[in-house]
Motif scaffolding. Structure first.
Motif, PDB file in Angstrom:
ATOM      1  N   TRP A   4       0.947  -1.283  -0.047  1.00  0.00           N
ATOM      2  CA  TRP A   4       0.065   0.036  -0.075  1.00  0.00           C
ATOM      3  C   TRP A   4       0.931   1.170  -0.019  1.00  0.00           C
ATOM      4  CZ3 TRP A   4      -3.430  -2.083   4.662  1.00  0.00           C
ATOM      5  CH2 TRP A   4      -4.488  -2.889   3.820  1.00  0.00           C
ATOM      6  N   LEU A   5       1.899   1.118   0.789  1.00  0.00           N
ATOM      7  CA  LEU A   5       2.663   2.526   1.078  1.00  0.00           C
ATOM      8  C   LEU A   5       3.517   2.619  -0.373  1.00  0.00           C
ATOM      9  CD1 LEU A   5       4.349   1.908   4.561  1.00  0.00           C
ATOM     10  CD2 LEU A   5       2.533   3.574   3.516  1.00  0.00           C
ATOM     11  N   LEU A   6       3.859   1.586  -1.109  1.00  0.00           N
ATOM     12  CA  LEU A   6       4.796   1.940  -2.451  1.00  0.00           C
ATOM     13  C   LEU A   6       3.680   2.538  -3.464  1.00  0.00           C
ATOM     14  CD1 LEU A   6       6.942  -1.200  -2.472  1.00  0.00           C
ATOM     15  CD2 LEU A   6       7.511   1.191  -1.976  1.00  0.00           C
ATOM     16  N   HIS A   7       2.395   2.709  -3.215  1.00  0.00           N
ATOM     17  CA  HIS A   7       1.621   3.316  -4.116  1.00  0.00           C
ATOM     18  C   HIS A   7       1.901   4.907  -4.200  1.00  0.00           C
ATOM     19  CE1 HIS A   7      -0.784   0.146  -5.913  1.00  0.00           C
ATOM     20  NE2 HIS A   7      -0.944  -0.240  -4.753  1.00  0.00           N
ATOM     21  N   GLU A   8       2.537   5.160  -3.009  1.00  0.00           N
ATOM     22  CA  GLU A   8       2.649   6.825  -2.893  1.00  0.00           C
ATOM     23  C   GLU A   8       4.156   7.020  -3.600  1.00  0.00           C
ATOM     24  OE1 GLU A   8       1.107   9.129  -1.359  1.00  0.00           O
ATOM     25  OE2 GLU A   8      -0.496   7.648  -0.824  1.00  0.00           O
ATOM     26  N   ARG A   9       4.028   8.272  -4.437  1.00  0.00           N
ATOM     27  CA  ARG A   9       5.121   8.323  -5.336  1.00  0.00           C
ATOM     28  C   ARG A   9       6.383   8.486  -4.662  1.00  0.00           C
ATOM     29  NH1 ARG A   9       5.100  11.341 -10.864  1.00  0.00           N
ATOM     30  NH2 ARG A   9       6.874  12.309 -10.881  1.00  0.00           N
ATOM     31  N   ARG A  10       6.448   9.375  -3.767  1.00  0.00           N
ATOM     32  CA  ARG A  10       7.667   9.826  -2.831  1.00  0.00           C
ATOM     33  C   ARG A  10       8.288   8.407  -2.184  1.00  0.00           C
ATOM     34  NH1 ARG A  10       8.450  15.312  -0.082  1.00  0.00           N
ATOM     35  NH2 ARG A  10      10.652  15.031   0.650  1.00  0.00           N
ATOM     36  N   LEU A  11       7.566   7.348  -1.907  1.00  0.00           N
ATOM     37  CA  LEU A  11       8.053   6.291  -1.154  1.00  0.00           C
ATOM     38  C   LEU A  11       8.385   5.230  -2.198  1.00  0.00           C
ATOM     39  CD1 LEU A  11       5.432   6.138   1.739  1.00  0.00           C
ATOM     40  CD2 LEU A  11       7.860   6.930   1.685  1.00  0.00           C
ATOM     41  N   SER A  12       8.213   5.317  -3.488  1.00  0.00           N
ATOM     42  CA  SER A  12       8.660   4.212  -4.379  1.00  0.00           C
ATOM     43  C   SER A  12      10.095   4.268  -4.470  1.00  0.00           C
ATOM     44  CB  SER A  12       8.153   4.656  -5.777  1.00  0.00           C
ATOM     45  OG  SER A  12       8.413   5.824  -6.166  1.00  0.00           O
ATOM     46  N   LYS A  13      10.986   5.461  -4.257  1.00  0.00           N
ATOM     47  CA  LYS A  13      11.978   5.374  -4.313  1.00  0.00           C
ATOM     48  C   LYS A  13      12.925   6.023  -2.962  1.00  0.00           C
ATOM     49  CE  LYS A  13      12.945   4.345  -8.729  1.00  0.00           C
ATOM     50  NZ  LYS A  13      12.566   2.993  -9.109  1.00  0.00           N
ATOM     51  N   ASP A  14      14.057   5.737  -2.647  1.00  0.00           N
ATOM     52  CA  ASP A  14      14.530   6.496  -1.523  1.00  0.00           C
ATOM     53  C   ASP A  14      15.104   7.632  -1.755  1.00  0.00           C
ATOM     54  OD1 ASP A  14      15.102   6.613   1.289  1.00  0.00           O
ATOM     55  OD2 ASP A  14      17.036   5.272   1.073  1.00  0.00           O
ATOM     56  N   ILE A  48      -1.422   8.137   7.039  1.00  0.00           N
ATOM     57  CA  ILE A  48      -2.364   9.068   7.474  1.00  0.00           C
ATOM     58  C   ILE A  48      -3.188   9.281   6.377  1.00  0.00           C
ATOM     59  CG2 ILE A  48      -2.897  11.413   8.068  1.00  0.00           C
ATOM     60  CD1 ILE A  48      -0.453  11.340   9.812  1.00  0.00           C
ATOM     61  N   ARG A  49      -2.599   9.397   5.118  1.00  0.00           N
ATOM     62  CA  ARG A  49      -3.344   9.618   3.795  1.00  0.00           C
ATOM     63  C   ARG A  49      -4.291   8.513   3.650  1.00  0.00           C
ATOM     64  NH1 ARG A  49      -1.083  10.565  -2.123  1.00  0.00           N
ATOM     65  NH2 ARG A  49      -2.985  11.539  -3.019  1.00  0.00           N
ATOM     66  N   LEU A  50      -3.757   7.293   3.561  1.00  0.00           N
ATOM     67  CA  LEU A  50      -4.431   6.120   3.372  1.00  0.00           C
ATOM     68  C   LEU A  50      -5.735   6.012   4.350  1.00  0.00           C
ATOM     69  CD1 LEU A  50      -4.315   3.448   1.797  1.00  0.00           C
ATOM     70  CD2 LEU A  50      -2.904   2.331   3.554  1.00  0.00           C
ATOM     71  N   VAL A  51      -5.429   6.084   5.493  1.00  0.00           N
ATOM     72  CA  VAL A  51      -6.629   5.966   6.553  1.00  0.00           C
ATOM     73  C   VAL A  51      -7.712   6.948   6.263  1.00  0.00           C
ATOM     74  CG1 VAL A  51      -7.293   6.216   9.265  1.00  0.00           C
ATOM     75  CG2 VAL A  51      -5.173   4.780   8.361  1.00  0.00           C
ATOM     76  N   LEU A  52      -7.283   8.318   5.958  1.00  0.00           N
ATOM     77  CA  LEU A  52      -8.263   9.257   5.523  1.00  0.00           C
ATOM     78  C   LEU A  52      -9.189   9.042   4.541  1.00  0.00           C
ATOM     79  CD1 LEU A  52      -6.286  12.746   6.587  1.00  0.00           C
ATOM     80  CD2 LEU A  52      -8.346  11.626   7.668  1.00  0.00           C
TER      81      LEU A  52
END
Length: 97
Positions: A60-70, A87-91
């Motif tokens: 789920w977190l890797l769908h976030e663009r900023r987290l796809s790379k370090d 937080i964004r996922l839960v909201l």
């Protein structure tokens, strides 16, 4: 690492860490090392429950663009981005219903 991660209490690992590495982590850092064990006498694919939770959350977190790379220079920035993504996922899930 013990001083850098003061809130860490338990580490979930697979069977590869049952030997001296797991014991060293427990002795040096004082963290509890929990080894996930497969259920006996079962055939076919069965996901290990706690490991499955971690894998699903990482997916789920890797769908976030900023987290796809370090991209982050400091670990604190990376941790903050993970919190923001959660937080964004839960909201998103709370407002969808």
């Amino acid at each position: 690492m013990k001083g850098r991660l003061p809130r860490l209490k338990k580490i979930l690992v697979d069977q590869g860490y049952t030997g001296p590495i797991g014991e060293a982590v427990k002795n040096v850092c004082g963290w509890e090392v929990e080894v996930s064990q497969p259920e006996p006498k079962r055939k076919g694919f069965l996901p290990q429950f706690k490991r499955w939770i971690i894998e699903r959350t990482c997916g789920w977190l890797l769908h976030e663009r900023r987290l796809s790379k370090d991209y982050e220079q400091w670990a604190e920035s990376s941790e903050s981005m993970i919190y923001l993504a959660n937080i964004r996922l839960v909201l998103r899930r709370l407002t969808a219903a």
